[in-house]
Scaffold this motif. Structure first.
Motif, short mmCIF file in Angstrom:
data_model
loop_
_atom_site.label_atom_id
_atom_site.label_comp_id
_atom_site.label_asym_id
_atom_site.label_seq_id
_atom_site.Cartn_x
_atom_site.Cartn_y
_atom_site.Cartn_z
N ALA A 202 0.84 -1.20 0.00
CA ALA A 202 0.00 0.00 0.00
C ALA A 202 0.87 1.25 0.00
CB ALA A 202 -0.91 -0.01 1.23
N PRO A 203 0.38 2.31 -0.61
CA PRO A 203 1.15 3.56 -0.60
C PRO A 203 1.13 4.24 0.76
CG PRO A 203 -0.96 3.88 -1.70
CD PRO A 203 -0.85 2.42 -1.41
N MET A 204 2.20 4.95 1.06
CA MET A 204 2.23 5.86 2.20
C MET A 204 2.20 7.26 1.62
SD MET A 204 5.08 6.43 5.21
CE MET A 204 4.80 4.93 6.15
N SER A 205 1.00 7.70 1.27
CA SER A 205 0.88 8.98 0.56
C SER A 205 -0.31 9.78 1.04
CB SER A 205 0.75 8.71 -0.94
OG SER A 205 -0.33 7.82 -1.21
N LEU B 269 -7.48 2.22 1.73
CA LEU B 269 -7.79 2.71 0.38
C LEU B 269 -7.81 1.55 -0.61
CD1 LEU B 269 -8.19 5.49 -1.10
CD2 LEU B 269 -5.78 5.34 -1.74
N LEU B 270 -7.12 0.47 -0.27
CA LEU B 270 -7.07 -0.72 -1.14
C LEU B 270 -8.13 -1.76 -0.75
CD1 LEU B 270 -3.21 -1.29 -1.42
CD2 LEU B 270 -4.70 0.09 -2.87
N VAL C 291 1.19 -0.69 -5.42
CA VAL C 291 0.22 0.25 -5.97
C VAL C 291 0.70 1.69 -5.79
CG1 VAL C 291 -2.15 1.07 -5.84
CG2 VAL C 291 -1.66 -1.36 -5.49
N CYS C 292 0.93 2.36 -6.90
CA CYS C 292 1.24 3.78 -6.92
C CYS C 292 2.61 4.11 -6.31
CB CYS C 292 0.11 4.57 -6.26
SG CYS C 292 0.30 6.37 -6.41
N ALA D 79 -8.79 -0.02 -8.52
CA ALA D 79 -10.12 -0.11 -7.91
C ALA D 79 -11.15 0.24 -8.98
CB ALA D 79 -10.24 0.83 -6.72
N GLY D 80 -12.36 -0.24 -8.81
CA GLY D 80 -13.41 0.08 -9.76
C GLY D 80 -13.51 -0.90 -10.90
#
Length: 425
Positions: free
Chosen positions: A111-114, A120-121, A177-178, A389-390
């Motif tokens: 997961a991002p740390m942003s 969020l995932l 992711v990202c 997502a989506g």
């Protein structure tokens, strides 16, 4: 201590707005207002409800709330979140499906740390759980981490990923992711050189800035335009007295959120206006589309200042990953050392945060990896969030990622997608 005062001032403003919202909701909902059926009272209550909920969500970590999965034994199998490895700045967590046998596919979502929590995932996790055992990097809010825990920059982040991958073993399939895409690539290269037996089986990089200069966006332009001194002065503050991390230097979540919203202020303004009208008309619900999205979007976390500043300086400005000059704990990482891990990149054709070209650049850096173990895919109509997502993720990208994992399973029997759960007796 001026930075601490600024932090507490933002928290005071948030708290005050939540209080104003609660007050407006209460005043607009007094039973006596029914004697004067003026629409203004309903709009006042609706405005207050939206304000109170929005500002209260900003300091709450969302729950995972993963629903039970149906099995072919006519029972639902509950999903339990378990910590498998605990660290001061983040944990490795597993989504354990109770009563299910181990799956052939094992996936680590980085997961991002942003600014947002790993939740969020959530939809990404939900989409993968029926077909795989899933782990996620669950990063902590920096405001809750005591100063005594020390620093946390991009080198520490990379070493955390190395530890997590070692703990899961060589049959793990990593999906970054990202934001963590370049650092996950570096962590894999570090394992390839120092502990080859612990390398993951596959690595999928989704919409990450491996080479920010490959395609310009507002994010890369900002990174180029602003000096490190300006960033430190304008973005970094000290955690206030209310939290365990008092005194820690952070990039505050509330400050990040203001930046997120300003990028699409008109869209967000329209969404909140429509929600107030829906509430006034009695057409809204606690878990409607608006609340489901904004309960997650508005829940922000503080980022360690050294992580934020080192990301901007070393990833975006100095291009250490893109130019294969990244150093971790005194050791220069060589991306070319990756020779066995199959790597796939995924990009969105309409991604305005990490534009097409930034992520696929990783494949050219893998000079020691044969072309047969490289793959890339662009989802033409997907924006940044759509690639993990989506509908675009569920219908197009997810099946391709699972196929890629199966194709590089090293002889392990792949699990058919959509397989029903079997209870362990």
């Amino acid at each position: 201590m001026r930075f601490m005062a600024a932090y507490d001032l933002m928290e005071t403003a948030r708290n005050t707005n939540a209080w104003l919202g609660a007050t407006a909701r209460t005043m607009g909902s007094y039973p006596l207002t029914a004697l004067a059926p003026h629409p203004g009272f309903k709009m006042l209550a609706a405005w207050g409800e939206v304000m109170e909920r929005s500002f209260n969500r900003m300091v709450v970590k969302p729950d995972w709330n993963i629903a039970a999965l149906p099995g072919d034994d006519q029972t639902d199998h509950s999903v339990v979140v378990k910590k498998e490895l605990e660290r001061p700045f983040g944990d490795l967590i597993r989504f354990k499906v109770q009563g299910r046998a181990p799956m052939a596919r094992r996936i680590l979502l980085v997961a991002p740390m942003s600014g947002h929590y790993a939740t969020l995932l959530r939809s990404t996790v939900v989409s993968l759980l029926p077909d795989a055992d899933v782990w996620v990097t669950d990063w902590h809010n920096a405001r809750d981490i005591p100063v005594s825990a020390g620093k946390f920059d991009i080198e520490d982040y990379t070493l955390y990923l190395v530890d997590f991958m070692k703990a899961l073993g060589p049959d793990i399939n990593v999906i970054a992711v990202c934001q963590p895409a370049p650092l996950t690539l570096a962590a894999t290269a570090l394992l390839a050189e120092q502990d080859p037996e612990a390398q993951p089986r596959t690595l999928t990089l989704i919409g990450g800035p491996v080479d920010p200069d490959a395609a310009a966006t507002d994010v890369t332009d900002f990174g180029r335009r602003v000096t490190m001194g300006q960033l430190e002065q304008s973005m970094v503050q000290r955690v206030g007295f209310q939290y365990a991390g008092v005194g820690r230097m952070v990039y505050p979540g509330l400050l990040q959120l203001s930046s997120f919203i300003s990028m699409n202020a008109e869209t967000h303004g329209k969404a909140f206006t429509n929600q107030m009208i829906a509430i006034a008309n009695g057409e809204a619900s606690d878990h409607d589309k608006h609340n489901k999205f904004y309960d997650e979007y508005l829940a922000v976390m503080d980022m360690p200042a050294e992580f934020y500043l080192s990301t901007v300086e070393r990833i975006f400005k100095d291009l250490e990953i893109a130019q294969n000059r990244f150093v971790v704990d005194g050791h220069q990482v060589d991306i070319g050392k990756i020779t066995q891990v199959a790597v796939k990149t995924v990009e969105g054709g309409k991604d305005d945060i990490s534009a097409p070209g930034q992520c696929v650049a990783a494949l050219d850096m893998l000079t020691g990896l044969p072309d047969s173990k490289k793959a890339n895919y662009i989802e033409p109509e997907a924006g940044h969030y759509g690639i993990f997502a989506g509908g675009s993720w569920r219908k197009n990208i997810r099946p391709l990622v699972l196929d890629f994992i199966d194709a590089n399973s090293g002889g392990a029997a792949p699990v058919k997608r959509g397989r029903k759960l079997k209870a362990v007796k």
